[in-house]
Design an enzyme around this catalytic site. Structure first.
Site, PDB file in Angstrom:
ATOM      1  N   ARG A  10      90.925  73.381  17.430  1.00  0.00           N
ATOM      2  CA  ARG A  10      90.557  74.507  17.923  1.00  0.00           C
ATOM      3  C   ARG A  10      91.561  75.479  18.674  1.00  0.00           C
ATOM      4  O   ARG A  10      92.361  74.966  19.361  1.00  0.00           O
ATOM      5  CB  ARG A  10      89.168  74.548  18.309  1.00  0.00           C
ATOM      6  CG  ARG A  10      89.012  74.425  19.866  1.00  0.00           C
ATOM      7  CD  ARG A  10      87.508  74.564  20.472  1.00  0.00           C
ATOM      8  NE  ARG A  10      87.692  73.696  21.687  1.00  0.00           N
ATOM      9  CZ  ARG A  10      86.409  73.520  22.175  1.00  0.00           C
ATOM     10  NH1 ARG A  10      85.253  73.953  21.734  1.00  0.00           N
ATOM     11  NH2 ARG A  10      86.372  72.706  23.363  1.00  0.00           N
ATOM     12  N   ARG A  17      74.284  72.921  32.974  1.00  0.00           N
ATOM     13  CA  ARG A  17      75.207  71.521  32.463  1.00  0.00           C
ATOM     14  C   ARG A  17      74.650  70.443  33.351  1.00  0.00           C
ATOM     15  O   ARG A  17      75.191  69.278  33.269  1.00  0.00           O
ATOM     16  CB  ARG A  17      76.818  71.976  32.754  1.00  0.00           C
ATOM     17  CG  ARG A  17      77.130  72.184  31.621  1.00  0.00           C
ATOM     18  CD  ARG A  17      78.906  72.191  31.619  1.00  0.00           C
ATOM     19  NE  ARG A  17      79.674  71.991  30.585  1.00  0.00           N
ATOM     20  CZ  ARG A  17      80.573  72.861  29.910  1.00  0.00           C
ATOM     21  NH1 ARG A  17      81.069  73.655  30.846  1.00  0.00           N
ATOM     22  NH2 ARG A  17      81.094  72.405  29.074  1.00  0.00           N
ATOM     23  N   LYS A  37      78.745  75.144  20.106  1.00  0.00           N
ATOM     24  CA  LYS A  37      77.756  76.054  20.809  1.00  0.00           C
ATOM     25  C   LYS A  37      78.483  77.447  20.700  1.00  0.00           C
ATOM     26  O   LYS A  37      77.700  78.513  20.507  1.00  0.00           O
ATOM     27  CB  LYS A  37      77.695  75.600  22.402  1.00  0.00           C
ATOM     28  CG  LYS A  37      76.910  74.494  22.523  1.00  0.00           C
ATOM     29  CD  LYS A  37      76.867  73.960  23.847  1.00  0.00           C
ATOM     30  CE  LYS A  37      78.326  73.678  24.451  1.00  0.00           C
ATOM     31  NZ  LYS A  37      79.002  72.463  24.072  1.00  0.00           N
ATOM     32  N   ARG A  48      85.274  63.844  28.614  1.00  0.00           N
ATOM     33  CA  ARG A  48      84.337  64.903  28.796  1.00  0.00           C
ATOM     34  C   ARG A  48      83.029  64.570  28.057  1.00  0.00           C
ATOM     35  O   ARG A  48      82.016  64.773  28.431  1.00  0.00           O
ATOM     36  CB  ARG A  48      85.080  66.164  27.916  1.00  0.00           C
ATOM     37  CG  ARG A  48      86.070  66.773  28.646  1.00  0.00           C
ATOM     38  CD  ARG A  48      87.184  67.705  27.816  1.00  0.00           C
ATOM     39  NE  ARG A  48      86.400  68.967  27.512  1.00  0.00           N
ATOM     40  CZ  ARG A  48      86.833  69.453  26.487  1.00  0.00           C
ATOM     41  NH1 ARG A  48      88.067  69.400  25.959  1.00  0.00           N
ATOM     42  NH2 ARG A  48      86.274  70.510  26.027  1.00  0.00           N
ATOM     43  N   ARG A  92      93.059  75.493  24.366  1.00  0.00           N
ATOM     44  CA  ARG A  92      92.657  75.231  25.782  1.00  0.00           C
ATOM     45  C   ARG A  92      93.445  73.746  26.106  1.00  0.00           C
ATOM     46  O   ARG A  92      93.611  72.926  25.390  1.00  0.00           O
ATOM     47  CB  ARG A  92      91.155  74.806  25.755  1.00  0.00           C
ATOM     48  CG  ARG A  92      90.403  75.936  25.767  1.00  0.00           C
ATOM     49  CD  ARG A  92      88.962  75.475  25.446  1.00  0.00           C
ATOM     50  NE  ARG A  92      88.417  74.559  26.520  1.00  0.00           N
ATOM     51  CZ  ARG A  92      87.117  74.350  26.571  1.00  0.00           C
ATOM     52  NH1 ARG A  92      86.236  74.826  25.691  1.00  0.00           N
ATOM     53  NH2 ARG A  92      86.808  73.542  27.432  1.00  0.00           N
TER      54      ARG A  92
HETATM   55  P1  ADP Z   1      81.700  74.297  21.902  1.00  0.00           P
HETATM   56  O1  ADP Z   1      81.572  75.489  22.097  1.00  0.00           O
HETATM   57  O2  ADP Z   1      80.238  73.651  21.484  1.00  0.00           O
HETATM   58  O3  ADP Z   1      82.366  73.441  22.428  1.00  0.00           O
HETATM   59  P2  ADP Z   1      83.112  75.362  19.632  1.00  0.00           P
HETATM   60  O4  ADP Z   1      81.927  76.449  19.014  1.00  0.00           O
HETATM   61  O5  ADP Z   1      84.267  75.741  20.064  1.00  0.00           O
HETATM   62  O6  ADP Z   1      82.313  74.203  20.204  1.00  0.00           O
HETATM   63  O7  ADP Z   1      83.466  74.630  18.114  1.00  0.00           O
HETATM   64  C1  ADP Z   1      84.722  73.697  18.220  1.00  0.00           C
HETATM   65  C2  ADP Z   1      85.507  73.820  17.067  1.00  0.00           C
HETATM   66  O8  ADP Z   1      84.603  73.374  15.724  1.00  0.00           O
HETATM   67  C3  ADP Z   1      85.827  75.275  16.596  1.00  0.00           C
HETATM   68  O9  ADP Z   1      87.323  75.429  16.500  1.00  0.00           O
HETATM   69  C4  ADP Z   1      84.952  75.824  15.629  1.00  0.00           C
HETATM   70  O10 ADP Z   1      85.609  76.661  14.781  1.00  0.00           O
HETATM   71  C5  ADP Z   1      84.870  74.577  14.820  1.00  0.00           C
HETATM   72  N1  ADP Z   1      83.399  74.550  14.441  1.00  0.00           N
HETATM   73  C6  ADP Z   1      82.257  75.106  14.975  1.00  0.00           C
HETATM   74  N2  ADP Z   1      81.071  74.748  14.244  1.00  0.00           N
HETATM   75  C7  ADP Z   1      81.533  74.170  12.995  1.00  0.00           C
HETATM   76  C8  ADP Z   1      81.122  73.537  11.954  1.00  0.00           C
HETATM   77  N3  ADP Z   1      79.643  73.573  11.820  1.00  0.00           N
HETATM   78  N4  ADP Z   1      81.524  72.800  11.001  1.00  0.00           N
HETATM   79  C9  ADP Z   1      83.120  72.772  11.254  1.00  0.00           C
HETATM   80  N5  ADP Z   1      83.729  73.437  12.172  1.00  0.00           N
HETATM   81  C10 ADP Z   1      82.988  74.026  13.268  1.00  0.00           C
END
Ligand code: ADP
Ligand code: ZN
Length: 220
Positions: A132, A93, A18, A177, A166
């Site tokens: 991440r 949410r 997201k 979660r 985080r």
């Molecule tokens: P959310 O906001 O839904 O919790 P994030 O956008 O933070 O998720 O994404 C989680 C992790 O996965 C981040 O480190 C991001 O760089 C990675 N990520 C996001 N989309 C993809 C994807 N399509 N393929 C691989 N890794 C992804």
């Protein structure tokens, strides 16, 4: 950049992408991306009473109470830069939050256009979450394997060399979660489906592939 007023909600479990897609859409659509998680974490760092309360809840893998987060969103949506649209990520949410958002948007005569549900299986979510990290200066998101900076240890966007993970991004809290997501957030999906604005997108492809699917639906 589009001149359309677009009001978008990004939905899906933690780690589904997201925030990543919200940031991309912010660039391509020219409307602000509001991540409630980020707003709350910043408030925690600032050490306000509300912020510290929220931080304690989040660190334990819990949600922040509806009234607290609704107040924060209401304030954010009243800002002038939100009048040409927004991308919400992390809100609503719960069903009561979705209902409160509808009331706020009805008052502004600004209904939602698209709600995207990014679908990703649990094993992949865990992989994404534990790897991440974000830039401490600009908040750009990275991943140990899936999204590394161009130059090791240097933020692509701002050149900063400090990053943070985080506190709740660990295997210990992921199960809780995901269970909370299923119990409290997943019921929001049929709420939007009934309104005819829910779009389910396969979130397992690369970041670029997922981006393309979303932009195709919006018609960018
Ligand atoms: P959310 O906001 O839904 O919790 P994030 O956008 O933070 O998720 O994404 C989680 C992790 O996965 C981040 O480190 C991001 O760089 C990675 N990520 C996001 N989309 C993809 C994807 N399509 N393929 C691989 N890794 C992804
Ligand atoms: Zn940065």
């Amino acid at each position: 950049m589009s001149d359309r007023n677009l009001r978008i909600v990004m939905m899906g479990p933690p780690g589904c992408g997201k925030g990543t897609q919200g940031d991309i859409l912010q660039e391509s659509l020219g409307v602000p991306h509001i991540s409630t998680g980020e707003i709350l974490r910043n408030a925690g760092k600032e050490g306000t009473e509300l912020g510290l309360k929220a931080k304690a809840l989040i660190d334990d893998g819990n949600f922040v109470p509806d009234d607290m987060i609704i107040a924060i969103i209401k304030e954010a949506l009243a800002k002038p830069e939100m009048q040409k649209g927004f991308i919400l990520d992390g809100f609503p949410r719960t069903v009561p939050q979705a209902e409160a958002l509808d009331v706020m948007l009805a008052e502004l005569n600004a209904p939602l256009d698209f709600v995207f549900q990014l679908q990703v299986p649990d094993e992949i979510l865990a992989e994404r979450i534990v790897g991440r990290y974000t830039c401490t200066q600009c908040g750009a998101g990275y991943h140990d394997r899936f999204k590394t900076p161009k130059f090791y240890g240097v933020c692509d966007k701002c050149g900063n060399t400090e990053f943070v993970r985080r506190a709740d991004d660990n295997r210990r809290t992921i199960k809780a979660r995901l269970a909370t997501y299923r119990a409290s957030t997943a019921p929001v999906l049929p709420y939007y489906e009934t309104k005819g604005i829910l779009y389910c997108v396969d979130g397992t492809g690369s970041i670029v592939k997922v981006k393309a699917k979303i932009e195709q639906i919006i018609g960018v």
